[in-house]
Scaffold this motif. Structure first.
Motif, short mmCIF file in Angstrom:
data_model
loop_
_atom_site.label_atom_id
_atom_site.label_comp_id
_atom_site.label_asym_id
_atom_site.label_seq_id
_atom_site.Cartn_x
_atom_site.Cartn_y
_atom_site.Cartn_z
N GLN A 218 0.82 -1.21 0.00
CA GLN A 218 0.00 0.00 0.00
C GLN A 218 0.85 1.25 0.00
N GLU A 219 1.88 1.25 0.86
CA GLU A 219 2.78 2.40 0.92
C GLU A 219 3.40 2.70 -0.44
N LEU A 220 3.65 1.65 -1.20
CA LEU A 220 4.28 1.85 -2.50
C LEU A 220 3.28 2.28 -3.56
N GLY A 221 2.00 2.34 -3.16
CA GLY A 221 0.99 2.81 -4.09
C GLY A 221 0.10 1.71 -4.64
N GLY A 222 0.32 0.46 -4.19
CA GLY A 222 -0.50 -0.63 -4.71
C GLY A 222 0.33 -1.60 -5.52
N VAL A 223 -0.31 -2.65 -5.98
CA VAL A 223 0.42 -3.74 -6.64
C VAL A 223 1.13 -3.27 -7.91
N ILE A 224 0.39 -2.60 -8.81
CA ILE A 224 1.03 -2.25 -10.09
C ILE A 224 2.12 -1.20 -9.93
N PRO A 225 1.91 -0.13 -9.13
CA PRO A 225 3.04 0.76 -8.85
C PRO A 225 4.22 0.02 -8.23
N ALA A 226 3.93 -0.93 -7.34
CA ALA A 226 5.03 -1.67 -6.71
C ALA A 226 5.78 -2.50 -7.74
N ILE A 227 5.05 -3.05 -8.72
CA ILE A 227 5.70 -3.79 -9.80
C ILE A 227 6.63 -2.86 -10.58
N ARG A 228 6.11 -1.68 -10.88
CA ARG A 228 6.92 -0.72 -11.64
C ARG A 228 8.15 -0.28 -10.86
N LYS A 229 8.02 -0.26 -9.53
CA LYS A 229 9.16 0.13 -8.72
C LYS A 229 10.10 -1.05 -8.48
N GLY A 230 9.72 -2.22 -8.96
CA GLY A 230 10.60 -3.38 -8.81
C GLY A 230 10.58 -3.99 -7.42
N TYR A 231 9.54 -3.68 -6.63
CA TYR A 231 9.50 -4.14 -5.24
C TYR A 231 9.50 -5.66 -5.15
N PHE A 232 8.55 -6.32 -5.84
CA PHE A 232 8.43 -7.78 -5.74
C PHE A 232 9.70 -8.44 -6.27
N GLN A 233 10.13 -7.94 -7.42
CA GLN A 233 11.28 -8.54 -8.09
C GLN A 233 12.51 -8.47 -7.19
N GLN A 234 12.69 -7.34 -6.53
CA GLN A 234 13.85 -7.17 -5.66
C GLN A 234 13.77 -8.08 -4.45
N GLU A 235 12.59 -8.13 -3.81
CA GLU A 235 12.41 -8.99 -2.64
C GLU A 235 12.69 -10.44 -2.99
N ILE A 236 12.17 -10.85 -4.14
CA ILE A 236 12.34 -12.23 -4.57
C ILE A 236 13.81 -12.53 -4.84
N ALA A 237 14.49 -11.61 -5.55
CA ALA A 237 15.90 -11.83 -5.86
C ALA A 237 16.73 -11.90 -4.58
N ASN A 238 16.40 -11.06 -3.60
CA ASN A 238 17.12 -11.08 -2.33
C ASN A 238 16.94 -12.40 -1.60
N SER A 239 15.69 -12.87 -1.53
CA SER A 239 15.44 -14.15 -0.86
C SER A 239 16.16 -15.29 -1.57
N ALA A 240 16.15 -15.24 -2.91
CA ALA A 240 16.80 -16.29 -3.69
C ALA A 240 18.29 -16.32 -3.40
N TYR A 241 18.88 -15.14 -3.32
CA TYR A 241 20.32 -15.08 -3.08
C TYR A 241 20.66 -15.58 -1.69
N ARG A 242 19.85 -15.18 -0.72
CA ARG A 242 20.11 -15.60 0.65
C ARG A 242 20.04 -17.11 0.76
N TYR A 243 19.03 -17.70 0.12
CA TYR A 243 18.85 -19.16 0.16
C TYR A 243 20.06 -19.86 -0.45
N GLN A 244 20.54 -19.33 -1.58
CA GLN A 244 21.68 -19.97 -2.24
C GLN A 244 22.93 -19.86 -1.39
#
Lengths: 559, 134, 315
Positions: A429-455
């Protein structure tokens, strides 16, 4: 004694236990690690007790099966009434190849169909497109035309069986092909049961099979909600997915939160279109991953049901309980499969499937042991299907509803995941909602960070992967290769050529023109796409029209 | 100062599963290399052109859709054609064991299948860089 | 060298690598191609990370190509201070222009250099200039003092901002309002830009007969990019017409000579030899209060400039 007094007594007993038995035990035998964590790196405590469940009543937290908030399951009788659908994801090579695989699976007891498409199809390209080079049939079936769809379901009664199609950006077109095929066989649309995945938001976030920009894609999705609600009422026009988000590297909590956030976004768009929520919400379905950590996964499904029920009833004011209940398919985690000692994957898949069943899934796909390096061969896929049948008929877990309900650990974990999900909703919500968050790369960044940590955990040997960083053998696995044949490829190209030559050129051109105009305006695209398909427009041609009008998505900063 | 090793990590074809490619890119960065990540949906032409302009020591290709047997050798062929055959090419993704000899014959220097430790991948690129004088 | 001047991309790429690695051949090669530079319009882009520089540059590349120009791009990303490595991710946004024969894109890491550029950046720009590029776009890291660095080197400096969502008062970095030749307010489709644009308009002053235009852009409107390209071309024309092109080149030449001299001197005192040992002695004398550091510097210059191998240091 009152509940409060019980709890106080328990607290005292636990204190005593810690200071005596536990202390002695730890002195004699220290624990194996300083901290224990789930597959998602969530800390797990030594012991869970009723104290962890204080603060919420059983009614609030659990309810009864088949009733709000559906934590214990969406039916009063669950698998005693009907087993989950055994729906094996299948597809490779040509429509003929896959049709054979479908029949094989049906013969061996699967109870629902699930179609895997090849890369070009998933991206809206015909087999003969230049982008399709090298990609024909390697990870799914190629469906470029209505003819392909007809061959894919030859000898299968689509009026009886339910079909799930895993396709996203071009889903409207592929669905139209299925509907047109059924039509030609005289099966009324009202009789058709199935699902199209059609979940574009998670493509931007995780799987990357996007074509058009978000707003255009959402319009296409809502068009299917509207069309489906009226014309194909038994069809699930979307499968809101967490599976791919998890596969891309997200934690269980992120999978849960991102999926439900996406779900709520679809509901918002449907309502904005002017649809009544109770008219389309009952046909929203979900698709979650079934990963390694047994209890975390079970907790995830239960938290999902509870959150969805609350949001649908309270936030979206849905009146019908059918709008509140979250129906889900599950698939065991592909990313957990190893190429080393592949037979061991059978064990992984079994535990993951168990999690999905104990978690109350409506439908399940189990991976085959050779899927770390290929589309499954017949032997492997048979074992995967048998895994479900063992769970259903020999293990006893299907004999009672929500057998683990009330487990201190499980309920505490469910609560934790739910709380974390709400924190994530706030962040989005703070980021403006799902689509604004997608545009800001929020999900993609969180996912990449978790993936790296796991590896890194695997690299540093904090996390053991059997056969990969421990219990390693120097062995060449012997697996029967499944290969896509040259002949299938050439047959497919021939078929495409024939389609283009023998169709009514004028009818075809007119239909695509009308589609173009419809896309530029506000019309519901489904009837226009259906007409194009009936006029034998190919998948690529139809998507090209939409590419023209809607443009192509450019991925944002994704590092 | 030791020379920086420059690596191109690319995803040829339509496959959009980029978890591995991104993890590898980060790992190579953590090992002190300069990594140019091309993003998704690259053609062999895109990849070779980028490799030349960026003057990389090696290319890492990632493909999980089964199209590696066509796309990986295409990259090698094109590099040779552009007289950049000294740029080493490695591949990873969903690659069955019995495809590996064929890929190697086509000029892929190393294949990193599922389960390969990051340290192996890092070591390969470090060697590749040293071969070019880094 | 000949092939480079002809536009051979491999040769250009290899030379840029030599420059980045500070190889001895690099200095010679640069000296050889230098006479062939000076034609390209060098445009620098500065702005905070996330503001959309890469995508803007990509669209400009396409537009300049459509206008018949050859375009070079140098995109700089920060080197990790911990690992010494870097992920250079700007090229991703330029995926569709990379194979155009009239385009050359090079990603560069700062390699420890403070500010938004790498030491090699402007020498790389010279290589692209010499190989025949009409326009060279330089994308900075966007943090630190990158705007100052780029303003002193590029012909045209573009400052890219974007409006903040909500009511937050938008503060701008000190100095940013003085160095831009063109201001871009990007992502106007995502938040209301009027306040920011008004603020900029109010605070930006005309300099030397040029009033920096403020262009609004968004990913959704292609027309705006035309406007931006026009503004950039107008600025180039203004520079040539007003004599400021030559003036900026002179300023830059002075700066570069001084920086090269500084670097050469620093190199000399590091090398074993007269300058080095004299440097040590002088430092001891300063500490012992026998000499003040200003006088010491004068002495050092005398010693250091007495004789020495012909070297070229990069600014």
């Amino acid at each position: 004694m009152t509940d409060a007094e019980d709890l106080k007594a328990l607290e005292a007993r636990l204190k005593r236990w810690e200071e005596t038995s536990l202390k002695d035990s730890l002195k004699a035998l220290p624990e194996r690690r300083a901290t224990f964590v789930t597959t998602s790196s969530r800390p797990v405590r030594r012991l869970y007790t009723p104290l962890d469940l204080a603060g919420k009543s059983a009614a609030e937290r659990l309810g009864e099966p088949g009733e709000y908030p559906f934590t214990r399951g969406i039916h009063p009788t669950m698998y005693r009434g009907r087993l989950w659908t055994m729906r094996m994801f299948a597809g490779y090579g040509s429509a003929e190849d896959t049709n054979r695989r479908f029949k094989y699976l049906i013969d061996h007891g699967e109870t629902g169909l699930s179609v895997a498409f090849d890369m070009p199809t998933l991206y809206g390209y015909d087999t003969d497109a230049k982008e399709a080079k090298g990609e024909f049939g390697t990870c799914g079936v190629a469906v470029s035309s209505l003819e392909d769809m007809e061959i894919l379901f030859r000898g299968i009664d689509v009026g009886e069986v339910s079909t799930s199609m895993t396709i996203n950006s071009p889903a409207s077109v592929t669905w139209a092909m299925y509907l047109a095929m059924a039509e030609k066989r005289g099966v009324p649309l009202t009789k058709l049961r199935g699902t199209i995945q059609n979940d574009i938001l998670k493509e931007y976030e995780a799987q990357k099979e996007w074509i058009f920009p978000p707003e255009a894609s959402m319009r296409l999705v809502v068009d299917t909600f509207e069309f489906g609600a009226k014309q194909v009422p038994q069809w699930n026009t979307i499968s809101i997915s967490g599976y791919h988000i998890r596969e891309a590297g997200a934690t269980a909590a992120q999978e849960l939160a991102f999926t439900l956030a996406n779900g709520m976004e679809y509901v918002r768009w449907g309502i904005d279109r002017g649809l009544r929520v109770d008219d389309f919400a009952p046909r929203l379905s979900f698709f979650f991953n079934a990963h390694n950590d047994l209890f975390e996964e079970i907790a995830k499904y239960r938290a999902a049901r509870r959150i969805w029920a609350r949001e649908m009833r309270d936030t979206f004011a849905a009146k019908s309980p059918r709008s509140w209940l979250l129906r889900t398919h599950a698939q065991t985690a592909g990313v957990s499969l190893t190429a080393q000692q592949p037979e061991v994957n059978i064990v992984r898949t079994t535990i993951q499937a168990l999690a999905a069943v104990l978690g109350g899934t409506q439908s399940l796909h189990t991976n085959s042991y050779d899927e770390a390096y290929q589309v499954p061969n017949e032997k492997a896929v048979r074992v995967a299907l048998r895994t479900q049948q063992i769970l259903a008929h020999e293990s006893g877990v299907a004999n009672t509803v929500d057998p683990l309900g009330g487990s201190y650990y499980l309920e505490a974990l469910t609560d934790e995941l739910e709380e974390e999900a709400y924190r994530t909703f706030d962040r989005i919500q703070e980021l403006g909602g799902v689509i604004p968050a997608i545009r800001k790369g929020y999900f993609q960044q969180e996912i990449a960070n978790s993936a790296y940590r796991y590896q890194r955990e695997i690299e540093d040997k904090e996390r053991t992967i059997v056969g990969v960083n421990d219990f390693v053998v120097d062995e060449q696995p012997e697996v029967e290769r499944l290969k896509v044949s040259e002949a299938s490829y050439r047959a497919q190209l021939e078929r495409l050529k024939r389609t283009r030559k023998t169709r009514d050129a004028q009818k075809h051109a007119r239909a695509l023109d009308r589609l173009r105009n419809g896309c530029e305006g506000d019309d519901n695209t489904m009837p226009l796409i259906l007409d194009a398909v009936r006029a034998r427009a190919t998948l690529g041609e139809t998507c090209d029209v939409m590419r023209e009008v809607f443009g192509v998505w450019e991925e944002p900063l994704l590092y | 100062m030791p020379k920086k090793i420059r690596v191109l990590i690319a995803k040829p074809g339509l496959d959009g599963h980029d978890r591995g490619a991104k993890v590898i890119a980060r790992a190579l960065r953590d090992a002190g290399m300069e990594v140019i990540y091309t993003g998704l949906r690259q053609t062999p032409e895109d990849i070779v052109e980028a490799a030349i302009q960026e003057d990389v020591d090696a290319i890492g290709l990632s493909c999980l859709s089964g199209a590696h047997m066509v796309l990986f050798p295409d990259v090698v062929k094109l590099l040779k054609k552009r007289r950049a055959g000294d740029i080493l090419v490695a591949g990873g993704g969903i690659i069955p064991e019995d495809d590996v000899p064929k890929l190697k014959k086509a000029g892929i220097k190393a294949v990193f299948g599922p389960g390969t430790p990051l340290s192996d991948v890092v070591a390969f690129f470090q060697k590749a860089g040293k071969a070019k004088g880094a | 060298m000949a092939s480079l001047l002809d536009g051979d991309k491999r040769a250009a790429a290899k030379l840029i690598s030599l420059i980045e690695d500070d190889e001895p051949e690099a200095a010679e090669a640069l000296a050889t191609i230098y006479p062939h530079t000076g034609r390209a319009h060098v445009i620098g882009f500065t702005g905070a990370p996330g503001v959309g520089k890469s995508s803007l540059i990509n669209r400009l590349v396409r537009l300049f190509r459509a206008r018949g120009k050859k375009v070079g791009v140098v995109a700089v990303d920060p080197t990790s201070p911990y690992s010494g490595g870097a992920v250079l991710g700007d090229r991703i946004r330029m995926a569709d222009t990379g194979v155009d024969p009239g385009v050359f894109i090079r990603s560069m890491a700062t390699r420890g250099h403070a500010g938004g550029l790498a030491l090699a950046t402007f020498d790389a720009v010279r290589v692209l200039d010499a190989m025949g590029m009409d326009v060279v776009l330089v994308e900075t890291v966007g943090a630190g003092q990158s705007e100052v660095e780029i303003a002193s080197r590029a012909h045209t400096t573009v400052v890219v901002e974007m409006p903040l969502a909500g009511d937050a008062v938008q503060t701008m970095k000190a100095g940013i309002l003085e160095i831009g030749d063109v201001y871009v307010v990007n992502k106007v489709d995502l938040a209301d830009a009027d306040t920011l644009v008004a603020n900029l308009r109010f605070q930006i002053e005309a300099r030397d007969g040029w009033t920096p235009p403020i262009v609004r852009t968004s990913a959704l409107e292609d027309a705006r990019i035309d406007e931006l390209a026009d503004a950039l071309e107008k600025h180039a024309a203004y520079l040539r017409r007003s004599g400021n092109w030559k003036k900026r080149e002179l300023d830059r030449a002075r700066q570069e000579i001084l920086e090269n001299a500084r670097r050469l001197l620093a190199q000399r005192v590091r090398d074993p030899g007269a300058a080095g040992s004299s440097f040590e002695t002088l430092a001891q004398q300063v500490v012992a209060r026998k000499l003040d550091s200003q006088s010491a510097a004068v002495r050092l210059l005398q010693v250091a400039t007495r004789k020495g191998p012909r070297q070229r240091a990069r600014p």
